[in-house]
Design a protein around this motif. Structure first.
Motif, PDB file in Angstrom:
ATOM      1  N   GLU A  53     -11.744  11.301  -4.413  1.00 22.80           N
ATOM      2  CA  GLU A  53     -11.557  12.672  -3.915  1.00 22.80           C
ATOM      3  C   GLU A  53     -12.174  12.830  -2.519  1.00 22.80           C
ATOM      4  O   GLU A  53     -11.594  13.465  -1.637  1.00 22.80           O
ATOM      5  CB  GLU A  53     -12.168  13.677  -4.892  1.00 22.80           C
ATOM      6  N   LYS A  56      -9.866  11.295  -0.026  1.00 24.03           N
ATOM      7  CA  LYS A  56      -8.721  12.181   0.213  1.00 24.03           C
ATOM      8  C   LYS A  56      -9.106  13.301   1.184  1.00 24.03           C
ATOM      9  O   LYS A  56      -8.353  13.618   2.105  1.00 24.03           O
ATOM     10  CB  LYS A  56      -8.246  12.759  -1.114  1.00 24.03           C
ATOM     11  N   THR A  61      -6.023   7.459   2.611  1.00 26.27           N
ATOM     12  CA  THR A  61      -5.089   7.352   1.499  1.00 26.27           C
ATOM     13  C   THR A  61      -5.705   6.556   0.355  1.00 26.27           C
ATOM     14  O   THR A  61      -6.624   5.759   0.551  1.00 26.27           O
ATOM     15  CB  THR A  61      -3.787   6.662   1.931  1.00 26.27           C
ATOM     16  N   GLU A  62      -5.176   6.769  -0.846  1.00 23.51           N
ATOM     17  CA  GLU A  62      -5.675   6.038  -2.012  1.00 23.51           C
ATOM     18  C   GLU A  62      -5.470   4.536  -1.836  1.00 23.51           C
ATOM     19  O   GLU A  62      -6.325   3.732  -2.199  1.00 23.51           O
ATOM     20  CB  GLU A  62      -4.989   6.520  -3.284  1.00 23.51           C
TER      21      GLU A  62
END
Length: 92
Positions: A53, A56, A61-62
């Protein structure tokens, strides 16, 4: 010059971490503070959702977050907070 173990020995032993566990964690690129303070069976990686989180929120980006951890061996905190490097690459 004292070894990392000598610097963190008192803290590690108070947390129930022996020298072998401490050194093993360092080989897996744990930060010395985390290697000495996280109890056996826990890790900084148990906070995965929290750091995902944070990444983000920082515009990471993940995919980049995971790559930094698994490929570059970054600590989750660093992977989530380190800004992108600026490059002078020009794409066609």
């Amino acid at each position: 010059m004292p070894s990392l173990w000598e610097n963190w020995k008192e803290t590690a032993l108070a947390s129930g971490i022996d020298r072998q566990t401490f050194n093993s964690r360092l080989r897996y690129r744990w930060e010395p503070k985390d290697a000495a303070t996280y109890a056996k069976g826990t890790s900084p990686f148990s906070d995965w959702d929290k750091w995902k989180e944070v990444a983000k929120q920082n515009g990471i980006t993940e995919k980049t977050f995971k790559s930094r951890i698994w490929v570059l061996k970054h600590h989750p905190e660093r992977a989530a907070t380190q800004p992108y490097r600026k490059t002078n690459r020009k794409y066609n």
